[in-house]
Scaffold this active site. Structure first.
Site, PDB file in Angstrom:
ATOM      1  N   ALA A 247      -0.544   0.555   6.232  1.00  0.00           N
ATOM      2  CA  ALA A 247      -0.949  -0.216   7.418  1.00  0.00           C
ATOM      3  C   ALA A 247      -1.909  -1.397   6.877  1.00  0.00           C
ATOM      4  O   ALA A 247      -2.728  -1.421   5.969  1.00  0.00           O
ATOM      5  CB  ALA A 247      -1.584   0.709   8.185  1.00  0.00           C
ATOM      6  N   ASP A 248      -2.007  -2.342   7.575  1.00  0.00           N
ATOM      7  CA  ASP A 248      -3.077  -3.535   7.261  1.00  0.00           C
ATOM      8  C   ASP A 248      -3.034  -4.283   8.575  1.00  0.00           C
ATOM      9  O   ASP A 248      -2.180  -4.403   9.369  1.00  0.00           O
ATOM     10  CB  ASP A 248      -2.299  -4.443   6.007  1.00  0.00           C
ATOM     11  CG  ASP A 248      -3.480  -5.272   5.576  1.00  0.00           C
ATOM     12  OD1 ASP A 248      -4.438  -4.775   4.929  1.00  0.00           O
ATOM     13  OD2 ASP A 248      -3.449  -6.610   5.861  1.00  0.00           O
ATOM     14  N   GLN A 249      -3.945  -5.023   8.497  1.00  0.00           N
ATOM     15  CA  GLN A 249      -4.524  -5.829   9.790  1.00  0.00           C
ATOM     16  C   GLN A 249      -5.113  -7.185   9.343  1.00  0.00           C
ATOM     17  O   GLN A 249      -5.787  -7.103   8.555  1.00  0.00           O
ATOM     18  CB  GLN A 249      -5.433  -5.128  10.784  1.00  0.00           C
ATOM     19  CG  GLN A 249      -5.839  -5.906  12.081  1.00  0.00           C
ATOM     20  CD  GLN A 249      -6.846  -5.235  12.859  1.00  0.00           C
ATOM     21  OE1 GLN A 249      -7.923  -5.042  12.559  1.00  0.00           O
ATOM     22  NE2 GLN A 249      -6.157  -4.665  13.897  1.00  0.00           N
TER      23      GLN A 249
ATOM     24  N   LYS B  76       0.709  -1.427   0.053  1.00  0.00           N
ATOM     25  CA  LYS B  76       0.018  -0.108  -0.106  1.00  0.00           C
ATOM     26  C   LYS B  76       0.939   1.331   0.097  1.00  0.00           C
ATOM     27  O   LYS B  76       0.748   1.966  -0.621  1.00  0.00           O
ATOM     28  CB  LYS B  76      -0.919   0.058   1.186  1.00  0.00           C
ATOM     29  CG  LYS B  76      -1.840  -0.997   1.224  1.00  0.00           C
ATOM     30  CD  LYS B  76      -2.730  -0.986   2.451  1.00  0.00           C
ATOM     31  CE  LYS B  76      -3.858  -2.123   2.711  1.00  0.00           C
ATOM     32  NZ  LYS B  76      -4.661  -2.204   3.596  1.00  0.00           N
TER      33      LYS B  76
END
Length: 202
Positions: free
Chosen positions: A78-80, A62
């Site tokens: 950011a990622d989760q 990203k």
């Protein structure tokens, strides 16, 4: 006085309201420019199966995607991911899928893996991944239905069908881990890095 010492605002490669609020509350000026990447495609092409590694790869991709359009700017991706044992979950596409996810998570402990990556000029300069462990209480069908009725769109805008900063907190028996990790942005490691780079006043 502003806490931010950078010549330009941070770029957040996300449209997540929770992440935007975390940065805003920490006094970090930012521009939100969502990354238009095919998350499923990136995940499949990577061959990664570890939830932590998947989150880290997506966060980096990203940031890289947005960095290409903004030379010289510091871009935060950011990622989760949510994992129940070996199984990973994505955001539920609709109410029926949110119901199914909550049924599966009910009475069990799952993990939230949150990753960030800072990129400048197409190069990753900092990355961090952290984990939180969430124990969902045993939910009845009536409770799931009542929660979904009240939660509305929040149930399909977050992985697992809940936002713990809102009504989702009612679904849990126990929460173990950093609050910011649960919200999808390991903020303290990020601030530590920015401080090391002399981008923060204190």
């Amino acid at each position: 006085m502003t806490i931010w010492l950078g010549s330009q605002p941070l770029v957040l490669a996300s449209q997540s309201y929770a992440r935007q609020m975390l940065l805003q509350n920490a006094g970090i000026p930012f521009e939100a420019i969502p990354a238009a990447i095919d998350e499923r495609g990136v995940q499949q092409a990577s061959g990664l199966t570890s939830p932590a590694e998947i989150a880290a790869r997506l966060a980096e991709e990203k940031a890289l995607a947005v960095s290409q359009r903004l030379p010289g700017r510091l871009v935060l991706g950011a990622d989760q991911t949510l994992a129940l044992g070996e199984r990973t979950f994505n955001k539920p596409a609709d109410r029926a899928k949110a119901t199914a996810q909550l049924r599966t998570l009910s009475g069990r402990r799952h993990e939230l893996h949150s990753a960030i990556a800072l990129v400048r000029n197409g190069k990753t300069v900092f990355a961090e991944t952290s984990v939180a462990r969430m124990t969902m209480r045993q939910l009845t069908e009536a409770e799931i239905e009542a929660y979904l009725n009240e939660a509305g769109d929040a149930a399909t805008s977050s992985v697992g069908g809940y936002q713990v900063e809102g009504l989702g907190v009612h679904l849990f028996d126990g929460i173990h881990g950093d609050h910011f990790t649960i919200l999808g942005l390991p903020l303290v490691p990020l601030l530590n890095y920015l401080r090391q780079q002399r981008l923060l006043a204190f």
